[in-house]
Structure formats: C-alpha cells, structure tokens
Design a protein around this motif. Sequence first.
Motif, short mmCIF file in Angstrom:
data_model
loop_
_atom_site.label_atom_id
_atom_site.label_comp_id
_atom_site.label_asym_id
_atom_site.label_seq_id
_atom_site.Cartn_x
_atom_site.Cartn_y
_atom_site.Cartn_z
N ALA A 169 0.87 -1.18 0.00
CA ALA A 169 0.00 0.00 0.00
C ALA A 169 0.91 1.22 0.00
O ALA A 169 1.51 1.55 1.02
CB ALA A 169 -0.91 0.00 1.22
N GLU B 189 -2.75 0.44 -3.80
CA GLU B 189 -2.47 -0.95 -3.45
C GLU B 189 -2.07 -1.73 -4.70
O GLU B 189 -2.59 -1.48 -5.79
CB GLU B 189 -3.69 -1.59 -2.81
CG GLU B 189 -4.04 -1.00 -1.46
CD GLU B 189 -5.25 -1.67 -0.83
OE1 GLU B 189 -5.43 -1.50 0.39
OE2 GLU B 189 -6.02 -2.35 -1.55
N VAL C 255 -9.28 -1.24 -7.35
CA VAL C 255 -10.06 -2.09 -6.45
C VAL C 255 -11.52 -2.19 -6.88
O VAL C 255 -12.19 -3.20 -6.60
CB VAL C 255 -9.97 -1.59 -5.00
CG1 VAL C 255 -8.55 -1.72 -4.48
CG2 VAL C 255 -10.45 -0.15 -4.86
N ALA D 299 0.75 -4.07 2.98
CA ALA D 299 -0.65 -3.82 3.27
C ALA D 299 -1.05 -4.57 4.54
O ALA D 299 -0.36 -5.48 4.99
CB ALA D 299 -1.51 -4.26 2.10
N GLU E 171 -5.67 -7.85 6.44
CA GLU E 171 -6.98 -7.94 5.80
C GLU E 171 -6.90 -7.61 4.31
O GLU E 171 -7.50 -8.31 3.47
CB GLU E 171 -7.97 -6.98 6.48
CG GLU E 171 -8.30 -7.33 7.92
CD GLU E 171 -7.21 -6.92 8.90
OE1 GLU E 171 -7.27 -7.38 10.06
OE2 GLU E 171 -6.29 -6.15 8.50
N ARG E 172 -6.16 -6.55 3.96
CA ARG E 172 -6.03 -6.17 2.55
C ARG E 172 -5.18 -7.19 1.79
O ARG E 172 -5.43 -7.47 0.61
CB ARG E 172 -5.42 -4.78 2.43
CG ARG E 172 -6.29 -3.67 3.00
CD ARG E 172 -7.69 -3.69 2.39
NE ARG E 172 -7.64 -3.46 0.94
CZ ARG E 172 -8.66 -3.71 0.13
NH1 ARG E 172 -9.79 -4.23 0.60
NH2 ARG E 172 -8.55 -3.47 -1.18
N TRP F 167 -7.43 -9.97 0.97
CA TRP F 167 -8.36 -9.56 -0.09
C TRP F 167 -7.70 -9.68 -1.45
O TRP F 167 -8.29 -10.21 -2.40
CB TRP F 167 -8.81 -8.12 0.16
CG TRP F 167 -9.86 -7.62 -0.78
CD1 TRP F 167 -11.20 -7.70 -0.63
CD2 TRP F 167 -9.63 -6.94 -2.04
NE1 TRP F 167 -11.85 -7.12 -1.70
CE2 TRP F 167 -10.92 -6.65 -2.58
CE3 TRP F 167 -8.50 -6.57 -2.75
CZ2 TRP F 167 -11.07 -6.00 -3.80
CZ3 TRP F 167 -8.66 -5.92 -3.97
CH2 TRP F 167 -9.92 -5.64 -4.48
N TRP F 168 -6.46 -9.20 -1.58
CA TRP F 168 -5.77 -9.25 -2.87
C TRP F 168 -5.42 -10.67 -3.29
O TRP F 168 -5.55 -11.03 -4.47
CB TRP F 168 -4.50 -8.38 -2.82
CG TRP F 168 -4.78 -6.95 -3.11
CD1 TRP F 168 -5.05 -5.94 -2.23
CD2 TRP F 168 -4.85 -6.34 -4.41
NE1 TRP F 168 -5.28 -4.76 -2.89
CE2 TRP F 168 -5.16 -4.97 -4.22
CE3 TRP F 168 -4.68 -6.82 -5.70
CZ2 TRP F 168 -5.29 -4.09 -5.29
CZ3 TRP F 168 -4.81 -5.94 -6.78
CH2 TRP F 168 -5.12 -4.59 -6.56
#
Length: 329
Positions: free
Chosen positions: A16, A30, A47, A304, A307-308, A311-312
């Motif tokens: 990030a 990101e 995103v 990041a 959590e991020r 997600w990725w």
Amino acid sequence: MLPDLTDLLSDAHVVALPMRVRFRGITTREALVLRGPQGWTEFSPFVEYADTEAAAWLRATIDFGWTEHVPAAQSVPVNATVPAVAPGAVEGLLARYPGCTTAKVKVAEPGTTVEDDVARVAEVRRVMGADAAVRIDANGLWSLDEAVVALERLAPFDLQYAEQPCRTVDELAELRRRIAGLGVRIAADESVRKASDPLAVARAGAADVLVVKAQPLGGVTAARRVIADAGLPCVVSSALDTSVGLGMGAFLAAAAMTPGYAAGLGTAAMFLGDVTSDPVLPTNGRIGVRRVDVSPTLLARFAASPERTAWWRARAERVHALLAADVTA
C-alpha cells in the motif's frame, strides 16, 4: 502459458503505497507484486474493477513475469503529471520531473470548475514555456457540451491533445466533429483500456491518438498487437503502477510507441514510497527500460494490512480461476 496458482503466488507481496497528493480519487495505491521466472511483475487492477475486467491485468502479470522481453531501447521520454492542484502548487510538482518537456494536466476533477482548469493549465504553460507539450486528461468526466465549452477555453494554451474528454466512443466522435476548427486533437484512454474491443475507437474515427496501458490490455505482447492494428499514433501510459509495473510499461513504450510523443510513465514521482530502492524516476526527461528488483525492506515497510493482503490474494485466486476456465474452454 498459465502458471499454476501455487507458482503464481509463491513469492507474492501486497503493498500500500502512499501518494503525495490525491490522484484519481485515491491517496494510497495498493498492488500485488510477485516474482516469475523472468523477474518481478505486478497485478494491480483498481479495487473497484470486477474480476472479469481484472483478468486482462493478470494476463499482463503473467506475460511480463513468464515471458522474456528484450528491451528495444535503453530509455524512453516521459511526461510530467500534474494532478488537479491549485496553480500555486504547480511549479513544485513539475520540479519532481527533471528534464521533462511534456506535461499531462488533470482537468474536470469533481468539485472543481472550468476556471480552475484554465488557471492550472495556464500555470503549467507559464512554468514550462512555449515550447513544451501540454496535454490535458478529463478521465471521461465531461458531458459532450461541457467538453466543447472547456476545450474552447483551453485551446489557446496550444494543447498537444485532450485525453478522454467524454466517456463514450459516440461522444468522442461527435466532439471531434464539433471542435474541428479548434485544432485540438482527441486522445482515447478509458475507451481503449476498458473496452471489450480496444480498436473500436479507431474504427469509429473517435480519436486522433490512442493512450494504451500495458496491464489493462493484457501485457506487453497483447498491447503491441493492439498498437500495430490501430493505425493511429499511440502513447503508452501508466495505470498508477509501482516501479515494477512501470518497467512493464517501459518495455512496451520502447517497442511500440509512436516516436515524437512522451510516455506517461513518470508517475513514480507521485508516490512517497515504492517497492524498490531504485525506482523508475525521470532523469533528463527519460526513464530507463529495465526490469526492477524489489527491496525486502521496502516490501515490509509498505506492506498492506493482513486484511487487505488476504483480499488481494483471494482476488488473484478468483481471477486465475477465470483464466484457467478460459484456457480449458
């Protein structure tokens, strides 16, 4: 070739990166960077993009990481990028792009006016001088009528082109007809980048210039085919990539971009951090055409959140499954 998902993500990192000023509505970019057999590569669709749209970006990730690309030149010229800032901030921003003789100026920012755009472009022209090339980019945010009014106001600043002034191909074609006497060329970006048929703009006579980006078009190999088929001048630009992704763009620009134009690949200057200790920054108005090695220290510094990152990785898994289904269909 579609690598196995385990191989694809075996050395993958989500970062990030903080930006100096808000750009394209974001202050942190990101991205997922990963290592392939040919070196580091990047997966960074915005995103809000659906998985189906992100599929082209993952094709580009694989193309760059798993395919050998030979540099067609040692360096390429790049433009400075001026976000939608007040005129007083322009000179300081341009100082981050040493030697650049082309500037791309953001216009049509929500919450601003045509008068704001005129003041910003006027200041860019003043700082860079009469011989510089000045482009504007509206990201498709003007209506057809708004674009006509704005370009009438901005044409006296001797624009190289206006990038994506309206959203649709039909609007771009009509705009070209309406402003034929202004001498302002129209460039298409989103109409190429987000289209299922990137050559529709050229066939419709809706643009004088195409702005192409390596990741959204499926990578260096696929984008070179689009450029070859377009029959129009092409400018290679960044999708707010890290320096890894900018390296991908530089290979494309060196191989296929129209001579006489500056690429929009100097955007590492817009970040407060990067994934490498040797970022792809302009020197004497140019960037080198090279693959970038990442820094483990910087990967950790700009990592990041968990959590991020999850997600990725989940996003990459879903998009990989789409590509796998396409291969086996």
